[in-house]
Structures are given as structure tokens and as C-alpha cells.
Write an enzyme that holds these catalytic residues in place. Sequence first.
Site, mmCIF file in Angstrom:
data_model
loop_
_atom_site.group_PDB
_atom_site.id
_atom_site.type_symbol
_atom_site.label_atom_id
_atom_site.label_comp_id
_atom_site.label_asym_id
_atom_site.label_seq_id
_atom_site.Cartn_x
_atom_site.Cartn_y
_atom_site.Cartn_z
ATOM 1 N N HIS A 22 0.893 -1.169 -0.008
ATOM 2 C CA HIS A 22 -0.059 -0.088 -0.015
ATOM 3 C C HIS A 22 0.849 1.231 -0.027
ATOM 4 O O HIS A 22 0.345 2.432 0.082
ATOM 5 C CB HIS A 22 -0.934 0.133 1.198
ATOM 6 C CG HIS A 22 -1.935 -0.878 1.113
ATOM 7 N ND1 HIS A 22 -3.267 -0.899 0.591
ATOM 8 C CD2 HIS A 22 -1.934 -2.345 1.572
ATOM 9 C CE1 HIS A 22 -3.961 -1.762 0.853
ATOM 10 N NE2 HIS A 22 -3.135 -2.883 1.638
ATOM 11 N N LYS B 185 -8.095 13.931 4.689
ATOM 12 C CA LYS B 185 -7.403 12.628 4.520
ATOM 13 C C LYS B 185 -6.540 13.010 5.541
ATOM 14 O O LYS B 185 -6.256 14.112 6.553
ATOM 15 C CB LYS B 185 -6.678 12.752 3.355
ATOM 16 C CG LYS B 185 -5.899 13.717 2.723
ATOM 17 C CD LYS B 185 -5.365 13.715 1.323
ATOM 18 C CE LYS B 185 -6.394 13.749 0.232
ATOM 19 N NZ LYS B 185 -6.700 12.528 -0.689
ATOM 20 N N ARG B 186 -5.580 11.778 5.928
ATOM 21 C CA ARG B 186 -4.596 12.290 6.834
ATOM 22 C C ARG B 186 -3.672 13.382 6.561
ATOM 23 O O ARG B 186 -3.441 13.602 5.510
ATOM 24 C CB ARG B 186 -3.736 10.834 7.064
ATOM 25 C CG ARG B 186 -4.458 9.760 7.963
ATOM 26 C CD ARG B 186 -4.681 10.347 9.282
ATOM 27 N NE ARG B 186 -3.390 10.233 10.060
ATOM 28 C CZ ARG B 186 -3.074 9.220 11.040
ATOM 29 N NH1 ARG B 186 -3.783 8.260 11.040
ATOM 30 N NH2 ARG B 186 -2.075 9.345 11.656
ATOM 31 N N LYS C 116 1.046 14.735 1.178
ATOM 32 C CA LYS C 116 -0.321 14.822 0.631
ATOM 33 C C LYS C 116 -0.729 16.343 0.475
ATOM 34 O O LYS C 116 -1.700 16.719 0.056
ATOM 35 C CB LYS C 116 -1.421 14.368 1.635
ATOM 36 C CG LYS C 116 -1.662 12.724 1.963
ATOM 37 C CD LYS C 116 -2.209 12.292 2.954
ATOM 38 C CE LYS C 116 -2.331 10.898 3.057
ATOM 39 N NZ LYS C 116 -3.126 10.022 1.971
ATOM 40 N N THR D 4 -8.460 6.603 -1.897
ATOM 41 C CA THR D 4 -9.548 6.146 -2.072
ATOM 42 C C THR D 4 -10.865 7.255 -1.695
ATOM 43 O O THR D 4 -11.875 7.150 -2.345
ATOM 44 C CB THR D 4 -10.069 4.973 -1.029
ATOM 45 O OG1 THR D 4 -9.434 5.294 0.021
ATOM 46 C CG2 THR D 4 -9.345 3.650 -1.648
ATOM 47 N N LYS E 238 -14.406 8.260 -3.673
ATOM 48 C CA LYS E 238 -15.780 8.546 -2.710
ATOM 49 C C LYS E 238 -16.443 9.932 -3.256
ATOM 50 O O LYS E 238 -17.498 9.995 -3.654
ATOM 51 C CB LYS E 238 -15.502 8.466 -1.381
ATOM 52 C CG LYS E 238 -15.170 7.123 -0.748
ATOM 53 C CD LYS E 238 -14.680 7.469 0.634
ATOM 54 C CE LYS E 238 -13.771 6.181 1.056
ATOM 55 N NZ LYS E 238 -12.875 5.914 2.113
HETATM 56 C C1 26W Z 1 2.881 1.453 11.278
HETATM 57 C C2 26W Z 1 3.415 1.984 9.972
HETATM 58 C C3 26W Z 1 2.295 2.090 8.791
HETATM 59 C C4 26W Z 1 0.885 1.838 8.737
HETATM 60 C C5 26W Z 1 0.277 1.819 7.947
HETATM 61 C C6 26W Z 1 3.014 2.328 7.537
HETATM 62 C C7 26W Z 1 2.105 2.334 6.465
HETATM 63 C C8 26W Z 1 0.869 1.922 6.754
HETATM 64 C C9 26W Z 1 -0.256 2.189 5.263
HETATM 65 C C10 26W Z 1 0.515 1.127 4.215
HETATM 66 C C11 26W Z 1 -0.564 3.321 4.943
HETATM 67 C C12 26W Z 1 -1.838 3.635 3.926
HETATM 68 O O1 26W Z 1 -2.874 3.505 4.751
HETATM 69 N N1 26W Z 1 -1.591 3.523 2.754
HETATM 70 C C13 26W Z 1 -2.689 3.757 2.062
HETATM 71 O O2 26W Z 1 -3.355 2.822 1.541
HETATM 72 C C14 26W Z 1 -4.612 3.071 0.774
HETATM 73 C C15 26W Z 1 -5.118 1.942 0.556
HETATM 74 O O3 26W Z 1 -4.457 1.157 -0.393
HETATM 75 C C16 26W Z 1 -4.227 4.013 -0.557
HETATM 76 O O4 26W Z 1 -5.223 4.374 -1.054
HETATM 77 C C17 26W Z 1 -3.421 5.284 -0.152
HETATM 78 O O5 26W Z 1 -2.911 5.930 -1.380
HETATM 79 C C18 26W Z 1 -2.035 4.627 0.652
HETATM 80 O O6 26W Z 1 -1.508 5.836 1.145
#
Ligand code: 26W
Length: 812
Positions: free
Chosen positions: A358, A546-547, A552, A654, A658
Site C-alpha cells: 500500500h 485525509k490524513r 499529501k 480512495t 468517494k
Molecule cells: C505502522 C506504519 C504504517 C502503517 C500503515 C505504515 C504504512 C501504513 C499504510 C500502508 C499506509 C496506508 O494507509 N496506505 C494507503 O493505503 C490506501 C489503500 O490502499 C491507499 O489508497 C493510499 O494511497 C495509501 O497511502
Amino acid sequence: MYVFSGKEEFKQAFSERLETKLGKNMETATEDDAYRALGSLLQDKINKNWMQTNQEYKKNKQKQVYYFSMEFLIGRLIGNNLLNLQVLQTVKEGLQDLGLSLSILEERENDAGLGNGGLGRLAACFLDSLATLGLAGHGYGLRYKYGMFHQQLLDGQQMELPDDWLAQEYVWEVRRPEETIEVRFGGHVYPIEDSLGALSFDHSDYEQLKAVPYDVPVVGYNNETVNTLRLWSAEPSVDDTLVKASLEDHYGNFLDHRRSLTSITEYLYPDDSNEEGKELRLKQEYFLVSSGVQSAVRSFEGLELPMSTFSNQVALHINDTHPALVIPELMRVLMDEKGIGWDEAWDLTQRSVSYTNHTTLSEALESWPVDLVRRLLPRIFMIIVEINERFCQSLWKIYPGDFDRIATLAIVADGQVKMAHLAIVGSHSVNGVAQLHTDILKRREMKNFYRTFPNRFNNKTNGITHRRWLMYSNQRLSKTITEAIGEEWIKKPDCLQKLLLQQDDAALLDQLYDIKQQNKEELAVWVKKTDGITIDSSSIFDVHIKRLHGYKRQLLNAMHIMYLYNQIKLNRSFTIKPRTFFFAAKAAPSYHYAKKVIKLIDRIAAVVNNDSDVNDQLKVVFLPNYSVSTAERIIPATNVSEQISLASKEASGTGNMKLMMNGAVTLGTMDGANVEIHELVGDANIYTFGLSAEEVHQFDHNGSYSSRGIYESDHRIRFLLDQLILFSPFSKGDNVFEEIYHALLTHNDEFFVLKDFASYVAAQQKINRDYPFKRQWSKKSLINIAHSGTFSSDRTIQQYADDIWKIKPATI
Ligand code: 26W
């Protein structure tokens, strides 16, 4: 699924439930009581099909998919369940007859915020699609006692408050103690050789705890399927020898020990971009993995099939690398507990496991120190070392003598276990989440793996459930769509394209405009009530939700607002179409820079909203505590969808999907799934700007970007940056924004904010010119809605089912 024949039957059942469950009647019941009665009534109705679904799966020996995810951002369930059970309208009217409002009752439910953002919400959308498509797919996650923190702003400073979402009984969960699994940590492992020379492993001195599942039903839309989201909760194990020992020596120690064990499922890690590398996080990951794998194997054994058929019956999907220990854990169970040899266990493991990546942000790539893994998970560590050993040997055959290449591919290297490498090597499928993202994985980030295993890599562009994000959260729009093209789109979202035939129907375009207007008014009323800010609902609603993260580029948006403010103030003849800029974003608690950007937005809002010179043209609203529920309110009311990440950094996005589905027009870079949105709607129906992914790559590669050069040559930018540190309405003369200033200038603007500024301003000007042409704008809106069916998670899940999991729907 049969629920109620009509509202009379519902009213009867509801009143009875109030009485039998809570000892209340319509006079004495509080809103909370009413919510709980409604929830428990629905849960009963769901239960029957839930049981039946499980029985059918077992009877038909249906292949099961287990979607392992550290996050499931499900939000509230009541409205969604009512919708999927097709009684939303009946219940709404029935409650109304009884003098109650469904929307007020809905708010009694706490959001299940068991996720950070995109990855967690994707998992929730996938569950909805799996159940709706009648596929046997279940979620495995953790039942965090505290979900995503509550955000409060105090003078623009983000404060994090605990999210005690389980403080009230959670009506949807069912505790299943009989399905408890034992999970072990630590201890020592010794190989034992029997008289025939066969090896087994003795594990002693470990700590053992219970993983108790809490099951939440996942109701399919208009069918009989009810799948399961199984959330594991950590509890002390009674026969834990250590506990007994401490009990003898000190009751206080006993309590501490107990607390430290159960702390595993205490809280969600609130950072979705920086790998923290904390021991507790690794414990969480293994806890999820071990309970999930053991429970999947246990279910498989219920089928009484030979172990060699495991991978025909079970697919284990890992949502990013967080659950990648599924691979060595399944190896452990198959070998140590089921007595299978390495080669067959490895074959079954690879055939069962598939992995989704992701992100390509390097700081988010997980790796764990060897020492930690060895101490915490000694047997798992041995297996990882063996996997690595065998993998490197196989590489040696393909690339003899190429030490460098082999070193970059190794799973264990530099004292670290590289989770992405483990996930790729131990699975049969690796996918990215949008075409551009998958291309970047293949061509750059995972290039050596792609060369080695070209057939393993594939793309699955993300999707969202159009049931929650359109049918439920934008009921006005859904109704109008159905009136225009019939209801086929509900089951086949691609049919939304039929709207294209009416893209010049003036009446329909006006209706779309009116719906958007009504949704905007509704949002305005809510903002007034919750935040006290008055907004002009005829202004353009420009939304960035978004975050909060550097890549971003909320900062780019904020600087543009500062620029507009300056223009209006300094230039009497400069005017814009009234615009309200909405932001909602949580920053990771330790992400200093992100918190400063929130502070800046807050400061800009304070300046802009209180200056009568600009007030009628500009408003800035930061909505605190962004969550699934607030997204449901904002998205239907949006005109402009800000998707302005630095090209190549946003894997998919995503929110972009939406928003387009709700008729917003995207203002975006050619990043993530924006590229695919652009391809579908065409230049006329999206506003694109900025560097391409390739250009960003070139700059990074040859180091030729200089933000200072831009600062020196572009007076607009110089003026803005100076406003951050010199005395200005925004800085108020203090040094709060120095960090941002230095990020942009001293540290050469990692996310190319200054580089993309001019083209962003130009795109915004275009929007400013185009918006007033109501019909034309509405047409853009219609074209976006019409193409959004592609981004239904039903499409995504169908592709996972066909290409990766190889599963077909069951007949329930
Ligand atoms: C603990 C560290 C950590 C936790 C979560 C590192 C990275 C993540 C995720 C991989 C971050 C994340 O949410 N990525 C997002 O995933 C979405 C669903 O596929 C995408 O639409 C977003 O672009 C992507 O940033």
C-alpha cells in the site's frame, strides 16, 4: 433476507424489544435505549443467516478467504446494516411513527475507528463487497480497546484524547470464548532428534496468553450471506506458569503481569506512515497472525480433508506487511503441529498466501531487528532464517556470483528482518493498489523481485463500497440516479454509465445541482451547530480530507489560500467566486511538521474568517476529529475534491473515488488512482496540474531541484514564505511557522510544494472561472458520477476473487 414485512411489524417488534431487553417503554426509553433495542433486534435477525452462512460454507466445502489486517476502519454499522437488510426506509418511517428519529439514534453508536486511514477503510469496504458478492471472505483483526484517537484543537494545536469506543456495550459483537486460541511469546526452543533422525522442536519457558475472538457479522446487500469480522482480544491465560509464579510471590506483580499481557490489544498505533519499530507493535502483529492462522487451520480441519488440500480450501491475504508473519507461522503450524515436511509446508504456504502493498514511502517499510524477533518469537525466527537461507541459495542458482543483487533481495540482512521481502518470497501474488503504483513497484521499488518473479506481480486498483458511500450517505442523489436510469446500478455499479446518455438533459443537470445544494445546506447547518462557524452554502465547497502528511500537501492548499487572501487585500479589483475551503485531517501524534501545518490552517482560518474585506469571498473551516462519520457528512456536499499529493507518493487514494462518486470534480495531480479517474472522465471533467511521477523521479535522481531558485525568482512565493516568518497576520510575529519555512527552503522542499505552486494556482483559477456555469459544471459532475462505478469495491473484489484467491460465490 427477510426482516420485517412492513413498518407495523417493525414497530411491534421494536416496542417488544425495548421491554424485554431493557425493561423500558416508549415513555421511559432514552435515545440510548432505543438505539440499543434497535441494534439488538437487528442482530437477532442477522444471527439466523449468519449461522446458516457458516453451515453452508462448511457443507459445500467452500474455499475460505481470510483477510488479515491490523486495521478495519468500519465506522458505524447501524445504517449500513439497515441498508443492506433493505429495511432502511421501513425503520426510518416506523421510528418516526413512534416519535423517534433514526438519524438521532444512529449517532448513539460510537464509530469503530479501528484504523488510521486508507488501508483500514479499504479493508472495511472489501468486507462489504465480499459479503454482497456472496464470497466466503472474512476479516481477521484486533479488538483494540482504544481506536484511533479523538482529535481536539486547542488554539490550533492538535490534542489527542483516548477513543474509549467500548465504554458502552458494542451491540454488534459476539464474544466466542469457545473459539479461544493460545498464543506464545518468548522462551527457548531446542531441536530434538528422534531415533530415526527426525527433528522436532521443544519450546519451553514461554509466556502464553489467550486470544479470545469477538465476531462481528458482515451483512451482504440484499442476499442471504453474513460473513464474519473476527476481532481478537488478548486475555491472560489461566495456566500461564509465570502468572502462577508471580501470584505466589506478590499480588501486585500478578496484576502488573496481567496488565502487560493484555496490553497487546489496548490501542491502535496512530501512525500510518512511519514504522515505529516498537516491541509492542511486533507483539500485536504476531498476536493477530498466530490466532488467525491457528483458527483458520482449525476450521479447515473441521472439513476432514487431507492437509495436502489446505491451499485449495484456504486463502490467507495480508493487508500490507503488518501481518507478514502469517508465512512463518503457517510453516510452524504445518511442520511442528501437523508433522508436515518443509517442502510440502512451503508449497502450501506459498499457495495460500497473497500480499498487497500500500505504499512506496521508504519510511513506512517495515523491518524488525533480528535480536528482537529472536527473543520474542524464537521458533518463528528460526523458520525465517531457514526461509532466507533457502531463498538465497535459489538466487545463487539464478544469479551465480552476484553477491550484491542477492544481498538486496535477502530477507534477513544488516541485522534486520525485512518484512516486504518475506511477504514477496512467501506468497504467490503481490499486488499494488493502482496502475501507476504497481508500475512503480515493478519498475523501481521492487524491480529486482519483479525480475526474479515476474508472474507474481499484478495490479488491483482500489475501490470503495458504493452502498455506504453513495446509497447510504447520499440518499438524495441515489434516488435521483435510480429515477434517471433505473436500479440496475445498485447491483452492477458499472451501469452508472447509463447516466452518460442523459448528460445534456437540462432537467437532470438542474436536479443534480439542487441535490448538491441541499447537501451543502445540510452540512452548513451541522458545521454551525458543532463548530459555530457560519458558512455560505452557495459558495464553492472545496474539500481536502485525509490524513495530514507532507506528501499529501495540505500545505500547498493552505499557501494558495494565503495567496488569495493577499490578492483580495492588496488588489481592490481582484475578486473570486465565493469559496469555502474545508480541511479535516489527523496528524500522527509524534509528527511535528504535520501538527504545524494544522496550526497554520487554523491560523489562516482565524485571519480569513474574521476579516470583513475577504469574508464574503473566502472561508476556511478545519473540521476536527475526521472520521468515517464525518466523511459521510462532508463528501455528499463537496464541489471540488482536492487530491494534490506529490506525483508517485499516493499509492492510490480512495477518498478521490468517494468524492467523484458523489459528483465532486477532482483537482488533482497525476498520482495514484487520479490517473485512472482522468483516463475515464477526460480532460474536460477533471483539473490536473503539477509534476508527473516521472518528472519527480528525474528530479530526485539527478538532484537538480532547488526550491531556493523558485523563492528567488517568483515574487508571489517569496511574499508567502516571508509571511510565515516575518510579521504578518498569519505569523503574528512569533516563530511558530519557522519549521515549515525551513522545510520549504533550507531542506529543499521535499514534496515540491513550491515547484507545483504556479500550476496549482492556474488550475484553481480555471475552477473559479468554470464553476458559475451551472449546467456545464453539473455536467462535469454527472460525468464523474457516471464513471465512478469502475471504482466500486465490487469490481476490485471480483478481480481479487478471480485472479488471486480463485473463489466463486456460494449459494446460501
Ligand atoms: C505502522 C506504519 C504504517 C502503517 C500503515 C505504515 C504504512 C501504513 C499504510 C500502508 C499506509 C496506508 O494507509 N496506505 C494507503 O493505503 C490506501 C489503500 O490502499 C491507499 O489508497 C493510499 O494511497 C495509501 O497511502
